[in-house]
Design an enzyme around this catalytic site. Structure first.
Site, PDB file in Angstrom:
ATOM      1  N   ASN A 130       0.866  -1.192   0.000  1.00  0.00           N
ATOM      2  CA  ASN A 130       0.000   0.000   0.000  1.00  0.00           C
ATOM      3  C   ASN A 130       0.896   1.233   0.000  1.00  0.00           C
ATOM      4  O   ASN A 130       1.461   1.583   1.020  1.00  0.00           O
ATOM      5  CB  ASN A 130      -0.893  -0.050   1.256  1.00  0.00           C
ATOM      6  CG  ASN A 130      -1.728   1.201   1.427  1.00  0.00           C
ATOM      7  OD1 ASN A 130      -1.826   2.028   0.516  1.00  0.00           O
ATOM      8  ND2 ASN A 130      -2.330   1.353   2.595  1.00  0.00           N
ATOM      9  N   TRP A 131       0.987   1.879  -1.174  1.00  0.00           N
ATOM     10  CA  TRP A 131       1.914   3.015  -1.294  1.00  0.00           C
ATOM     11  C   TRP A 131       1.382   4.271  -0.614  1.00  0.00           C
ATOM     12  O   TRP A 131       2.108   5.239  -0.450  1.00  0.00           O
ATOM     13  CB  TRP A 131       2.158   3.334  -2.770  1.00  0.00           C
ATOM     14  CG  TRP A 131       2.870   2.268  -3.544  1.00  0.00           C
ATOM     15  CD1 TRP A 131       3.304   1.056  -3.084  1.00  0.00           C
ATOM     16  CD2 TRP A 131       3.236   2.334  -4.921  1.00  0.00           C
ATOM     17  NE1 TRP A 131       3.916   0.361  -4.102  1.00  0.00           N
ATOM     18  CE2 TRP A 131       3.888   1.127  -5.238  1.00  0.00           C
ATOM     19  CE3 TRP A 131       3.077   3.292  -5.930  1.00  0.00           C
ATOM     20  CZ2 TRP A 131       4.381   0.851  -6.521  1.00  0.00           C
ATOM     21  CZ3 TRP A 131       3.565   3.029  -7.203  1.00  0.00           C
ATOM     22  CH2 TRP A 131       4.214   1.815  -7.493  1.00  0.00           C
ATOM     23  N   LYS A 132       0.104   4.312  -0.316  1.00  0.00           N
ATOM     24  CA  LYS A 132      -0.526   5.518   0.258  1.00  0.00           C
ATOM     25  C   LYS A 132      -0.253   6.707  -0.660  1.00  0.00           C
ATOM     26  O   LYS A 132      -0.230   6.527  -1.882  1.00  0.00           O
ATOM     27  CB  LYS A 132      -0.043   5.736   1.699  1.00  0.00           C
ATOM     28  CG  LYS A 132      -0.214   4.467   2.540  1.00  0.00           C
ATOM     29  CD  LYS A 132      -0.009   4.676   4.003  1.00  0.00           C
ATOM     30  CE  LYS A 132      -0.197   3.351   4.734  1.00  0.00           C
ATOM     31  NZ  LYS A 132      -0.104   3.455   6.179  1.00  0.00           N
TER      32      LYS A 132
ATOM     33  N   HIS B  11      -9.462   1.248   4.919  1.00  0.00           N
ATOM     34  CA  HIS B  11      -8.184   1.405   5.627  1.00  0.00           C
ATOM     35  C   HIS B  11      -8.395   2.353   6.806  1.00  0.00           C
ATOM     36  O   HIS B  11      -9.190   3.280   6.730  1.00  0.00           O
ATOM     37  CB  HIS B  11      -7.132   1.967   4.661  1.00  0.00           C
ATOM     38  CG  HIS B  11      -5.765   1.964   5.259  1.00  0.00           C
ATOM     39  ND1 HIS B  11      -5.338   2.944   6.127  1.00  0.00           N
ATOM     40  CD2 HIS B  11      -4.741   1.083   5.151  1.00  0.00           C
ATOM     41  CE1 HIS B  11      -4.105   2.660   6.518  1.00  0.00           C
ATOM     42  NE2 HIS B  11      -3.719   1.539   5.945  1.00  0.00           N
TER      43      HIS B  11
ATOM     44  N   GLU C 158      -6.810   4.767   7.830  1.00  0.00           N
ATOM     45  CA  GLU C 158      -6.638   6.197   7.509  1.00  0.00           C
ATOM     46  C   GLU C 158      -7.896   6.759   6.848  1.00  0.00           C
ATOM     47  O   GLU C 158      -8.226   7.933   7.018  1.00  0.00           O
ATOM     48  CB  GLU C 158      -5.389   6.383   6.630  1.00  0.00           C
ATOM     49  CG  GLU C 158      -4.120   6.238   7.462  1.00  0.00           C
ATOM     50  CD  GLU C 158      -2.929   5.653   6.731  1.00  0.00           C
ATOM     51  OE1 GLU C 158      -2.895   5.667   5.483  1.00  0.00           O
ATOM     52  OE2 GLU C 158      -2.013   5.160   7.423  1.00  0.00           O
TER      53      GLU C 158
ATOM     54  N   GLU D 185      -5.461  -5.052  10.602  1.00  0.00           N
ATOM     55  CA  GLU D 185      -4.447  -4.036  10.841  1.00  0.00           C
ATOM     56  C   GLU D 185      -4.763  -3.291  12.137  1.00  0.00           C
ATOM     57  O   GLU D 185      -5.593  -2.370  12.134  1.00  0.00           O
ATOM     58  CB  GLU D 185      -4.434  -3.022   9.691  1.00  0.00           C
ATOM     59  CG  GLU D 185      -4.076  -3.615   8.355  1.00  0.00           C
ATOM     60  CD  GLU D 185      -3.473  -2.566   7.442  1.00  0.00           C
ATOM     61  OE1 GLU D 185      -2.328  -2.745   7.028  1.00  0.00           O
ATOM     62  OE2 GLU D 185      -4.137  -1.558   7.176  1.00  0.00           O
TER      63      GLU D 185
ATOM     64  N   GLY E  63       2.343   2.092  10.947  1.00  0.00           N
ATOM     65  CA  GLY E  63       3.331   3.165  10.881  1.00  0.00           C
ATOM     66  C   GLY E  63       4.036   3.457  12.197  1.00  0.00           C
ATOM     67  O   GLY E  63       4.756   4.447  12.303  1.00  0.00           O
TER      68      GLY E  63
ATOM     69  N   SER F 198       3.320  -2.258  10.487  1.00  0.00           N
ATOM     70  CA  SER F 198       4.761  -2.331  10.759  1.00  0.00           C
ATOM     71  C   SER F 198       5.379  -3.667  10.355  1.00  0.00           C
ATOM     72  O   SER F 198       6.281  -4.175  11.032  1.00  0.00           O
ATOM     73  CB  SER F 198       5.056  -2.000  12.229  1.00  0.00           C
ATOM     74  OG  SER F 198       4.647  -0.670  12.524  1.00  0.00           O
TER      75      SER F 198
ATOM     76  N   GLY G 197       2.787  -1.144   4.400  1.00  0.00           N
ATOM     77  CA  GLY G 197       2.771   0.281   4.079  1.00  0.00           C
ATOM     78  C   GLY G 197       4.183   0.782   3.830  1.00  0.00           C
ATOM     79  O   GLY G 197       4.743   0.601   2.750  1.00  0.00           O
ATOM     80  N   GLY G 198       4.785   1.392   4.845  1.00  0.00           N
ATOM     81  CA  GLY G 198       6.102   2.027   4.712  1.00  0.00           C
ATOM     82  C   GLY G 198       7.138   1.147   4.023  1.00  0.00           C
ATOM     83  O   GLY G 198       7.846   1.611   3.113  1.00  0.00           O
TER      84      GLY G 198
END
Ligand code: PGA
Length: 268
Positions: free
Chosen positions: A18-20, A110, A112, A180, A186, A226, A247-248
């Site tokens: 997930n590049w966001k 998600h 966010e 999640e 994150g 994470s 993610g990251g």
């Protein structure tokens, strides 16, 4: 111990990046090319793991064209979708448009989106219905906050969120679920593999009730929050965890490629 190539139930693991809000379409082209080379160099067997990227909407056409022209064994999807098929909804993107771009998946709900864009369980349900109607596989995200964890334990909120998301979805539908924990996203503080397994097992029971036993046995349940190359193997050893939503670490080609090759970490 479950096989590291397919799960004990024969589900093909899915590693989703997930590049966001990162990488424009030019950066996306370079990134996907390098990722494909990296996995090819490592002789990844794409029959044993599905790899998918989730770029921003404006990158999707470029990613589609590259993957199709170079016949790359990668899948892709969008990070969100409208609940509506068409109409006066400025800024929205319909599931049918994503399907027309060859998206396989779409991430829905998600944390966010739930937190920063006020997406309720009802909105997540409507988007899930829209995705399934357009033959996109929804990756339905659920997870508890730190306060929920303290008050209700890890499973209650994800179970309630998934139950709401699957209301009205036809038995036997193809969905993916991503557990999640909000506090793990994150933060560098991943859940333990045991907690992920406990919640994943509870979520599989929800899928069984909503979509039937066969669908529950076939549904991939991912862990997210994470995830790194250093902790992926612990999650993948769990019988009910069938992959990861990353993610990251999905923005670092070496790290993401190492996560995709989680089989190599067995015994480390
Ligand atoms: P993270 O994000 O891997 O950076 O924790 C996961 C996600 O938000 O899907």
């Amino acid at each position: 111990m479950a096989s590291m190539t397919t799960t004990s139930a024969g589900r093909i693991p899915l590693i989703a990046g997930n590049w966001k809000l990162n990488l424009d379409h030019l950066q996306a082209i370079a990134f996907v090319q390098k990722l494909a080379w990296s996995l090819k160099d490592a002789r990844l067997d794409f029959n044993e793991v599905e790899v998918a990227v989730f770029p921003p909407f404006t990158d999707l056409r470029s990613v589609q064209t590259l993957i199709s022209a170079d016949k790359l064994p990668l899948k892709f999807g969008a990070q969100d979708v409208s609940a509506h098929a068409s109409g006066a909804y400025t800024g929205e993107i319909a599931a049918g448009f994503l399907k027309a771009l060859d998206c396989d998946f779409v991430i829905i709900g998600h944390s966010e989106r739930r937190t920063l864009h006020d997406e309720t369980d009802a909105v997540v349900n409507a988007k899930t219905i829209a995705a399934v109607q357009s033959s996109l596989v929804p990756i339905i995200c659920v997870g508890e906050t730190a306060a929920d964890l303290e008050e209700h334990g890890p499973s209650a909120v994800p179970v309630a969120q998934l139950t709401a998301a699957l209301a009205g979805i036809a038995s036997g539908s193809n969905v993916v679920v991503a557990y999640e924990p909000v506090w793990a996203i994150g933060s560098g503080q991943a859940a333990t593999p045991e907690q992920a397994e406990q919640v994943a097992a509870a979520l599989r029971a929800v899928v069984a009730t909503a979509l039937g036993d066969d669908a529950a046995a076939a549904t991939r349940i991912l862990y997210g929050g994470s995830v790194k190359s250093a902790n992926i193997a612990g999650f993948m050893r769990q019988p009910n965890v069938d992959g990861a939503l990353v993610g990251g670490a999905s923005l670092d080609i070496e790290e993401f490629s190492s996560i995709v090759r989680f089989q190599k970490h067995v015994g480390v």
